[in-house]
Scaffold this active site. Structure first.
Site, PDB file in Angstrom:
ATOM      1  N   GLY A   1       0.859  -1.401   0.255  1.00  0.00           N
ATOM      2  CA  GLY A   1       0.131   0.011   0.323  1.00  0.00           C
ATOM      3  C   GLY A   1       0.980   1.482   0.357  1.00  0.00           C
TER       4      GLY A   1
ATOM      5  N   ILE B   1       1.535   2.815   6.606  1.00  0.00           N
ATOM      6  CA  ILE B   1       0.653   3.319   7.741  1.00  0.00           C
ATOM      7  C   ILE B   1       0.238   3.254   8.925  1.00  0.00           C
ATOM      8  CG2 ILE B   1      -0.346   5.248   6.047  1.00  0.00           C
ATOM      9  CD1 ILE B   1      -2.820   3.792   6.596  1.00  0.00           C
ATOM     10  N   ASP B   2       0.466   1.404   9.080  1.00  0.00           N
ATOM     11  CA  ASP B   2      -0.546   0.953  10.327  1.00  0.00           C
ATOM     12  C   ASP B   2       0.256   0.829  11.426  1.00  0.00           C
ATOM     13  OD1 ASP B   2      -2.231   0.231   8.655  1.00  0.00           O
ATOM     14  OD2 ASP B   2      -1.585  -2.427   8.432  1.00  0.00           O
TER      15      ASP B   2
HETATM   16  O1  F6P Z   1      -1.507  -2.001   5.210  1.00  0.00           O
HETATM   17  C1  F6P Z   1      -1.506  -0.435   4.721  1.00  0.00           C
HETATM   18  C2  F6P Z   1      -3.541  -0.814   4.460  1.00  0.00           C
HETATM   19  O2  F6P Z   1      -3.127   0.661   4.320  1.00  0.00           O
HETATM   20  C3  F6P Z   1      -3.944  -1.571   5.578  1.00  0.00           C
HETATM   21  O3  F6P Z   1      -3.886  -0.048   7.292  1.00  0.00           O
HETATM   22  C4  F6P Z   1      -5.470  -1.712   4.813  1.00  0.00           C
HETATM   23  O4  F6P Z   1      -5.407  -3.344   5.338  1.00  0.00           O
HETATM   24  C5  F6P Z   1      -5.034  -1.978   3.642  1.00  0.00           C
HETATM   25  O5  F6P Z   1      -3.243  -1.813   2.982  1.00  0.00           O
HETATM   26  C6  F6P Z   1      -5.410  -1.207   2.420  1.00  0.00           C
HETATM   27  O6  F6P Z   1      -5.573  -2.407   0.517  1.00  0.00           O
HETATM   28  P1  F6P Z   1      -5.801  -1.336  -0.256  1.00  0.00           P
HETATM   29  O7  F6P Z   1      -5.012  -0.110  -0.291  1.00  0.00           O
HETATM   30  O8  F6P Z   1      -4.859  -2.368  -0.793  1.00  0.00           O
HETATM   31  O9  F6P Z   1      -6.945  -2.032  -0.099  1.00  0.00           O
END
Ligand code: F6P
Length: 338
Positions: free
Chosen positions: A6, A122-123
């Protein structure tokens, strides 16, 4: 260099720093692979120089693009990665990513690929570093949103549920919940009891406060029940798409307490836009440290923040176990519940 997983505010600041020091001080030539590991597999890259990386510092996203491609799930993926790196005379790879991207980096390192990692998510759930870049920006965005939701909640005597990101860890929820003065914070690490949450709200409203703010991480689950998913299919790293807990809480809280309840899902707004000053500095320091590690030939490492110092951890320390929420931090937040 590549950016995977992400996207996250500060990726471009890392790219700029790697190129600036790599070219000007170490005399390296640098290329960026497009869309994470996909670019290495398909041999799609672009030359990076001082010119095309200047002006990137405040820019969100990544000029290289990103994906959740996993070479270990592709046919002959590892061989293709090795062949393409060798064919382009790549001496070393800087992988900027979270648990998944750096998990691949670690496995490739054990297969002989010369790689250095930079912690991004970001997590903030990556081990071996106190903070990842992007987290501070996400927390600021959520805090701004909670501040705004406070005034509308107060005007309408409502319960406002705010769903934030955080698949396995409640760092964003807890930091932004403390900063925004949340009345309850629900995180993946602590399955919640909805009756208790409703009691907090009733108690608060009984004291004459006719509004409440509940911050919930997307991966939070009730004590009895599973995480709520937005789609069935999983990505190349086995993750389902989360989302829906906020909507479920909106209905349940209103039904159980009788207080009007609304949900706001912050979603990808948390990952977008310009990084905070903290993240710009951290990303810049990580970029400099990563190209220095490459120059030293110190591979299989991830640059990390420990206290105020940038250090080198091993990639294997960084991946495998997630850094979940600090219990003491959550206890601090709990003092303000209800
Ligand atoms: O890993 C970062 C993150 O933003 C998580 O918090 C979230 O669950 C995920 O990515 C969302 O992923 P995507 O943008 O692929 O739906």
């Amino acid at each position: 260099m590549l950016t995977g997983g992400g996207d996250c505010p500060g990726l471009n600041a890392v790219i700029r720093a790697v190129v600036r020091k790599g070219v000007n001080r170490h005399g390296h030539q640098i290329v960026g692979y497009r869309d994470g590991w996909k670019g290495v597999l398909e041999d799609e890259s672009m030359a990076l120089d001082i010119e095309n990386t200047s002006g990137l510092l405040p820019r969100g996203g990544t000029i290289l693009g990103s994906s959740r491609t996993n070479p270990f799930k592709e046919e002959n993926g590892v061989e293709r990665v090795k062949e393409n790196l060798a064919a382009s005379n790549i001496d070393a790879l800087i992988a900027i990513g979270g648990e998944d991207t750096l998990g691949v980096a670690e496995k490739l390192h054990s297969e002989g690929v010369k790689v250095v990692g930079v912690p991004k998510t970001i997590d903030n759930d990556l081990n071996a570093t106190d903070f990842t870049f992007g987290f501070n920006t996400a927390v600021q965005i959520c805090t701004d949103a909670i501040d705004r939701l406070h005034t509308t909640a107060e005007s309408h005597n409502r319960v406002l549920v705010v769903e934030v990101m955080g698949r396995h860890a409640g760092w964003i929820a807890t930091y932004s919940g403390i900063a925004g003065g949340a009345d309850a914070i629900l995180v993946p690490e602590r399955p919640f009891d909805l009756d208790e949450v409703c009691d907090h709200i009733r108690r608060r409203h009984g004291r004459g406060r006719a509004f409440s703010i509940v911050v919930v991480a997307e991966g939070a689950t009730p004590k009895e029940g599973d995480e709520i998913t937005a789609a069935e299919q999983t990505d190349a790293f086995g993750h389902v798409r989360l989302g829906g807990i906020g909507v479920a809480l909106e209905g349940e809280i209103e039904e159980r307490t009788g207080f009007e309840t609304r949900v706001t899902i912050l979603g990808h707004i948390q990952r977008g836009g310009t990084p905070t000053a903290f993240d710009r500095v951290l990303a810049t320091r990580f970029g400099i440290a990563a190209i220095d590690a490459v120059d030293d030939g110190d591979f299989g490492k991830m640059v990390a923040l420990r206290g105020t110092d940038i250090v080198r951890a091993t990639l294997s320390e960084a991946v495998g176990t997630l850094k979940t929420l600090d219990a003491e931090l959550y206890e601090t937040a709990e003092v303000f519940f209800g």
